[in-house]
Design a protein around this motif. Sequence first.
Motif, PDB file in Angstrom:
ATOM      1  N   LYS A 108      -5.831  -9.295  72.405  1.00 24.47           N
ATOM      2  CA  LYS A 108      -7.255  -8.893  71.026  1.00 24.47           C
ATOM      3  C   LYS A 108      -6.843 -10.012  70.543  1.00 24.47           C
ATOM      4  CE  LYS A 108      -9.642  -6.813  68.000  1.00 24.47           C
ATOM      5  NZ  LYS A 108      -9.738  -8.019  67.249  1.00 24.47           N
ATOM      6  N   ASN A 109      -5.685 -10.813  69.827  1.00 21.07           N
ATOM      7  CA  ASN A 109      -5.300 -11.975  68.912  1.00 21.07           C
ATOM      8  C   ASN A 109      -6.356 -13.164  69.933  1.00 21.07           C
ATOM      9  OD1 ASN A 109      -5.052 -10.242  66.974  1.00 21.07           O
ATOM     10  ND2 ASN A 109      -2.787 -10.363  67.240  1.00 21.07           N
ATOM     11  N   TRP A 110      -5.218 -13.016  70.541  1.00 22.49           N
ATOM     12  CA  TRP A 110      -5.510 -14.500  72.152  1.00 22.49           C
ATOM     13  C   TRP A 110      -6.957 -14.553  72.009  1.00 22.49           C
ATOM     14  CZ3 TRP A 110      -2.080 -15.552  76.596  1.00 22.49           C
ATOM     15  CH2 TRP A 110      -2.396 -16.463  77.531  1.00 22.49           C
ATOM     16  N   GLY A 111      -7.797 -14.029  72.635  1.00 23.72           N
ATOM     17  CA  GLY A 111      -9.439 -14.096  72.731  1.00 23.72           C
ATOM     18  C   GLY A 111      -9.711 -14.154  71.428  1.00 23.72           C
ATOM     19  N   ASP A 112      -9.649 -13.678  70.353  1.00 24.75           N
ATOM     20  CA  ASP A 112     -10.300 -14.207  69.271  1.00 24.75           C
ATOM     21  C   ASP A 112      -9.868 -15.816  68.522  1.00 24.75           C
ATOM     22  OD1 ASP A 112     -11.439 -11.602  68.654  1.00 24.75           O
ATOM     23  OD2 ASP A 112      -9.764 -10.499  67.112  1.00 24.75           O
ATOM     24  N   CYS A 113      -9.127 -15.839  68.654  1.00 18.31           N
ATOM     25  CA  CYS A 113      -9.064 -17.585  68.348  1.00 18.31           C
ATOM     26  C   CYS A 113      -9.364 -18.573  69.468  1.00 18.31           C
ATOM     27  CB  CYS A 113      -7.122 -17.516  68.754  1.00 18.31           C
ATOM     28  SG  CYS A 113      -6.001 -16.982  67.286  1.00 18.31           S
ATOM     29  N   GLU A 248     -11.156 -27.758  68.194  1.00 11.81           N
ATOM     30  CA  GLU A 248     -12.251 -28.961  66.835  1.00 11.81           C
ATOM     31  C   GLU A 248     -13.386 -28.312  66.476  1.00 11.81           C
ATOM     32  OE1 GLU A 248     -12.564 -32.086  69.597  1.00 11.81           O
ATOM     33  OE2 GLU A 248     -13.065 -33.220  67.441  1.00 11.81           O
ATOM     34  N   CYS A 249     -13.978 -28.280  65.311  1.00  5.46           N
ATOM     35  CA  CYS A 249     -15.246 -27.368  64.762  1.00  5.46           C
ATOM     36  C   CYS A 249     -16.482 -28.849  65.456  1.00  5.46           C
ATOM     37  CB  CYS A 249     -15.090 -27.720  63.515  1.00  5.46           C
ATOM     38  SG  CYS A 249     -14.877 -28.830  62.724  1.00  5.46           S
ATOM     39  N   GLY A 250     -17.680 -28.797  65.081  1.00  4.86           N
ATOM     40  CA  GLY A 250     -18.457 -29.647  65.553  1.00  4.86           C
ATOM     41  C   GLY A 250     -18.137 -30.677  64.700  1.00  4.86           C
ATOM     42  N   HIS A 251     -18.419 -30.691  63.898  1.00  2.56           N
ATOM     43  CA  HIS A 251     -17.908 -31.669  62.495  1.00  2.56           C
ATOM     44  C   HIS A 251     -16.810 -33.244  63.020  1.00  2.56           C
ATOM     45  CE1 HIS A 251     -20.385 -30.653  59.028  1.00  2.56           C
ATOM     46  NE2 HIS A 251     -20.053 -29.855  60.522  1.00  2.56           N
ATOM     47  N   GLY A 252     -16.004 -32.425  63.960  1.00  2.00           N
ATOM     48  CA  GLY A 252     -14.770 -33.655  64.557  1.00  2.00           C
ATOM     49  C   GLY A 252     -13.604 -33.824  63.870  1.00  2.00           C
ATOM     50  N   HIS A 253     -12.897 -34.885  64.278  1.00  2.00           N
ATOM     51  CA  HIS A 253     -11.712 -35.293  63.518  1.00  2.00           C
ATOM     52  C   HIS A 253     -11.078 -34.397  63.416  1.00  2.00           C
ATOM     53  CE1 HIS A 253      -9.363 -37.989  61.569  1.00  2.00           C
ATOM     54  NE2 HIS A 253      -9.506 -37.814  60.546  1.00  2.00           N
ATOM     55  N   GLY A 254     -10.439 -33.727  64.701  1.00  2.95           N
ATOM     56  CA  GLY A 254      -9.273 -32.528  64.446  1.00  2.95           C
ATOM     57  C   GLY A 254      -9.411 -31.395  64.316  1.00  2.95           C
ATOM     58  N   MET A 255      -8.404 -30.621  64.590  1.00  2.61           N
ATOM     59  CA  MET A 255      -8.733 -29.448  65.123  1.00  2.61           C
ATOM     60  C   MET A 255      -8.225 -28.030  63.816  1.00  2.61           C
ATOM     61  SD  MET A 255      -6.686 -29.759  68.831  1.00  2.61           S
ATOM     62  CE  MET A 255      -5.846 -31.315  67.747  1.00  2.61           C
ATOM     63  N   HIS A 256      -8.909 -27.199  63.476  1.00  3.45           N
ATOM     64  CA  HIS A 256      -8.868 -26.515  62.741  1.00  3.45           C
ATOM     65  C   HIS A 256      -7.505 -25.415  63.706  1.00  3.45           C
ATOM     66  CE1 HIS A 256     -11.550 -27.009  59.986  1.00  3.45           C
ATOM     67  NE2 HIS A 256     -12.799 -27.183  60.480  1.00  3.45           N
ATOM     68  N   ILE A 257      -6.134 -25.399  62.633  1.00  2.00           N
ATOM     69  CA  ILE A 257      -5.317 -24.472  63.402  1.00  2.00           C
ATOM     70  C   ILE A 257      -5.726 -22.894  63.340  1.00  2.00           C
ATOM     71  CG2 ILE A 257      -2.981 -23.927  62.564  1.00  2.00           C
ATOM     72  CD1 ILE A 257      -2.699 -26.598  62.031  1.00  2.00           C
ATOM     73  N   ALA A 258      -5.476 -22.028  63.263  1.00  2.00           N
ATOM     74  CA  ALA A 258      -6.032 -20.233  63.760  1.00  2.00           C
ATOM     75  C   ALA A 258      -4.661 -20.045  62.143  1.00  2.00           C
ATOM     76  CB  ALA A 258      -5.678 -19.430  64.679  1.00  2.00           C
ATOM     77  N   PHE A 262      -0.690 -18.648  63.171  1.00  2.00           N
ATOM     78  CA  PHE A 262       0.001 -19.715  62.701  1.00  2.00           C
ATOM     79  C   PHE A 262       0.401 -20.162  61.368  1.00  2.00           C
ATOM     80  CE2 PHE A 262      -1.920 -18.977  66.757  1.00  2.00           C
ATOM     81  CZ  PHE A 262      -0.441 -18.511  67.906  1.00  2.00           C
ATOM     82  N   LEU A 263       1.538 -20.869  61.822  1.00  2.00           N
ATOM     83  CA  LEU A 263       2.372 -21.278  60.118  1.00  2.00           C
ATOM     84  C   LEU A 263       2.548 -22.319  60.512  1.00  2.00           C
ATOM     85  CD1 LEU A 263       2.401 -21.106  57.184  1.00  2.00           C
ATOM     86  CD2 LEU A 263       4.533 -20.114  57.371  1.00  2.00           C
ATOM     87  N   VAL A 264       2.280 -23.696  60.290  1.00  2.00           N
ATOM     88  CA  VAL A 264       2.728 -25.214  60.667  1.00  2.00           C
ATOM     89  C   VAL A 264       3.435 -25.501  59.676  1.00  2.00           C
ATOM     90  CG1 VAL A 264       0.988 -25.165  62.463  1.00  2.00           C
ATOM     91  CG2 VAL A 264       0.456 -25.586  60.273  1.00  2.00           C
ATOM     92  N   GLU A 265       4.772 -26.372  60.327  1.00  2.00           N
ATOM     93  CA  GLU A 265       5.175 -27.232  59.524  1.00  2.00           C
ATOM     94  C   GLU A 265       4.645 -28.476  60.129  1.00  2.00           C
ATOM     95  OE1 GLU A 265       9.183 -26.108  58.565  1.00  2.00           O
ATOM     96  OE2 GLU A 265       8.921 -24.385  59.967  1.00  2.00           O
ATOM     97  N   ILE A 266       5.330 -30.040  60.360  1.00  2.00           N
ATOM     98  CA  ILE A 266       5.311 -31.207  60.309  1.00  2.00           C
ATOM     99  C   ILE A 266       6.500 -31.610  59.675  1.00  2.00           C
ATOM    100  CG2 ILE A 266       4.388 -33.155  60.334  1.00  2.00           C
ATOM    101  CD1 ILE A 266       2.238 -31.561  61.500  1.00  2.00           C
ATOM    102  N   VAL A 267       7.502 -31.957  60.534  1.00  2.00           N
ATOM    103  CA  VAL A 267       8.763 -32.206  59.884  1.00  2.00           C
ATOM    104  C   VAL A 267       9.374 -33.958  60.717  1.00  2.00           C
ATOM    105  CG1 VAL A 267       9.481 -29.984  60.276  1.00  2.00           C
ATOM    106  CG2 VAL A 267       9.683 -31.276  62.297  1.00  2.00           C
ATOM    107  N   ASP A 268      10.161 -33.998  60.466  1.00  2.00           N
ATOM    108  CA  ASP A 268      10.533 -36.111  60.795  1.00  2.00           C
ATOM    109  C   ASP A 268      11.574 -35.508  61.782  1.00  2.00           C
ATOM    110  OD1 ASP A 268      12.102 -38.256  60.888  1.00  2.00           O
ATOM    111  OD2 ASP A 268      11.837 -38.850  58.820  1.00  2.00           O
ATOM    112  N   HIS A 317      -9.565 -23.503  57.175  1.00  2.00           N
ATOM    113  CA  HIS A 317      -7.963 -23.628  58.096  1.00  2.00           C
ATOM    114  C   HIS A 317      -7.561 -24.628  58.257  1.00  2.00           C
ATOM    115  CE1 HIS A 317      -7.651 -19.095  59.256  1.00  2.00           C
ATOM    116  NE2 HIS A 317      -8.547 -19.393  58.216  1.00  2.00           N
ATOM    117  N   HIS A 318      -6.275 -25.555  57.374  1.00  2.00           N
ATOM    118  CA  HIS A 318      -6.281 -27.482  58.185  1.00  2.00           C
ATOM    119  C   HIS A 318      -6.008 -27.369  59.431  1.00  2.00           C
ATOM    120  CE1 HIS A 318      -2.918 -27.263  53.918  1.00  2.00           C
ATOM    121  NE2 HIS A 318      -4.010 -28.027  54.054  1.00  2.00           N
TER     122      HIS A 318
END
Length: 435
Positions: A108-113, A248-258, A262-268, A317-318
């Motif tokens: 269900k969560n997958w479908g909503d995302c 990606e929303c209609g404004h482009g330039h990147g994809m909104h994370i759900a 999901f909790l995301v990190e960017i690591v070296d 959402h980022h």
Amino acid sequence: MYYQEDIECMPREELEKLQLERLKQSLVHAYEKIPFYKERFDAAGADPYAVKSLTDLAKFPFTVKQDIRDNYPFGMFAADKKDLKRIHASSGTTGMATVIGSTEQDLKNWGDCFARGIAMVGGSEESTIQISYGYGLFSGGLGAHLGGEAMGCAIVPASTGNTKRQVQLMKDFEVDILACTPSYALRIADEAIAEGLDPRTDLKVSGAILGAEPVSPGMREEIQEKLGVKYCDVYGLSEVMGPGVAMECGHGHGMHIAEDHFLVEIVDPETMEPLPVGEWGELVITTLTRECCPMIRYRTRDLTRLIPEPCTCGRTHHKLDRLKGRTDDMLIIRGVNVFPSQIEQVITQFPDVATHYQIVLTTKDGLDNCEVQIETVDDFPFDEIRKLEKLRNDLMAEFKSNLQIKVNVRIVEPNTIARSEGKAKRIIDKREGLA
């Protein structure tokens, strides 16, 4: 247009409070239900019952694809068998298959995302979506299918293959949303044009949700131009869910994370230390709501960044920037790091060549040799040697300027390179010592 406006536009403070609550639950769930996580957490001295803030997640060890392989088939499952509703698995062509399960709530969560992305390209319960991702153990087709069902769309489960019929279905059924890989969307567009159609006017498609492989800005523009669609880039991977993790929303330039899931990190990727918002690094994902297969600090190998600026669409959402490549897709040619996306970006700058290409790596005199085979467009005068040689030399000069290595170019006639009905096979690596 939103699918779940209250969640997608939730104030950041409220969203982070929700994330912390769910993170605590997910860590404890993984620790208590999966022996792998209990052993890893204990070895690292990471206490899932002592988490006080989102930054505490950095105390926990990473999970990698090999961990899932080592626990084949059900060692990463936290759900009882009676609650298991679906199993997906990788092909296993590069090692033991990775197996991921879902409960009813997971589905269900997958479908909503995914449905959030359908709304982003203007879809609604009145839409007809043609899903030309592969159906089966691969999560692409069935993930998009869940999204279509959640939204209430009419679904055309076309899967891949038989491209002539794909075009016919789109025309006859008045399909307004197409979901597939970017390379297959381009193939569908080319097939429609070859049949004498103008996809922009003879088809009703207004939105395309495309993912599962990298795409250069040039190829993206070509798809938009040929199909005349609003483009939605979709990110996902089977290990944490499937397509729909970010869209990606209609404004482009990147994809909104759900970010509610999901909790995301960017690591070296060298030091594995978390990086500030805005800096490029490897994407690491922790699932917050997965019941069957919680993933804690999963290393995706994808290189991207979090976009610091807020989006004007109103969603809080980022956003993930477009993927730059993968740490494990990166080619090292004569000591230089090269991503296939860099090669594709050069190709798309030349109107006389198509975006159908292959990179062939061999060993010559003990050194790496890189050849890029590229098709010309249909109306290029292939029998005019001077024009052909000039095009070849110009491409080689541009590759040298952009990549700082010599790249040999072999120009071939249209429709010479084998087409893919799923993910395009771009690289053939025959170098000695790498088999």
